[in-house]
Design a protein around this motif. Structure first.
Motif, short mmCIF file in Angstrom:
data_model
loop_
_atom_site.label_atom_id
_atom_site.label_comp_id
_atom_site.label_asym_id
_atom_site.label_seq_id
_atom_site.Cartn_x
_atom_site.Cartn_y
_atom_site.Cartn_z
N THR A 46 0.82 -1.21 0.00
CA THR A 46 0.00 0.00 0.00
C THR A 46 0.86 1.26 0.00
N TRP A 47 2.15 1.12 0.03
CA TRP A 47 3.07 2.25 0.10
C TRP A 47 3.37 2.81 -1.28
N TRP A 48 2.34 3.25 -1.99
CA TRP A 48 2.51 3.80 -3.33
C TRP A 48 3.33 5.09 -3.32
N GLU A 49 3.29 5.83 -2.19
CA GLU A 49 4.02 7.08 -2.11
C GLU A 49 5.53 6.88 -2.28
N THR A 50 6.01 5.68 -1.94
CA THR A 50 7.44 5.39 -2.10
C THR A 50 7.84 5.54 -3.57
N CYS A 51 7.01 5.00 -4.46
CA CYS A 51 7.29 5.14 -5.89
C CYS A 51 7.12 6.58 -6.34
#
Length: 121
Positions: A46-51
């Motif tokens: 769920t850590w899309w912000e990393t990309c």
């Protein structure tokens, strides 16, 4: 899109990612493929912000769009061709604006070239 809104085979998490990606295409199209490939590496996360951070994408702008009517409109526009061609799932390819085919698994480069008429066979 059905009578109760949008849905995706992968559930809510897939739909949320679809919304983010149509917003990303609208706001930062030059970063779309980098982001999409980054996310494809770990779709369960769920850590899309990393990309987003990796490619200097304004995550707040994308989130705001994805949670708004603008995001719904962008998704509706994005899925219009799928409806016209009656494509329910992917990966599906449209070649030379008339050949539509789907794949299961990852084809070899040679197989794709043959399907697309690029192999000389």
């Amino acid at each position: 899109e059905g009578t109760e809104g949008f849905s995706a085979p992968g559930g809510l998490s897939e739909l949320e990612e679809d919304m983010r990606q149509v917003c990303l295409k609208a706001y930062e199209p030059d970063k779309f493929w980098d982001y999409a490939l980054c996310r494809a590496g770990n779709l369960e996360s769920t850590w899309w912000e990393t990309c987003a951070e990796q490619y200097t994408i304004d995550a707040q702008k994308i989130k705001k769009c994805a949670l708004s009517e603008e995001g719904v409109s962008l998704l509706r526009e994005n899925t219009k061709l799928n409806k016209e061609l009656e494509i329910a799932q992917g990966p599906t390819f449209l070649v030379d604006n008339y050949i539509v085919f789907s794949l299961s698994g990852v084809p070899t480069l040679e197989a794709l070239e043959k399907i697309m008429g690029l192999s000389g066979e």
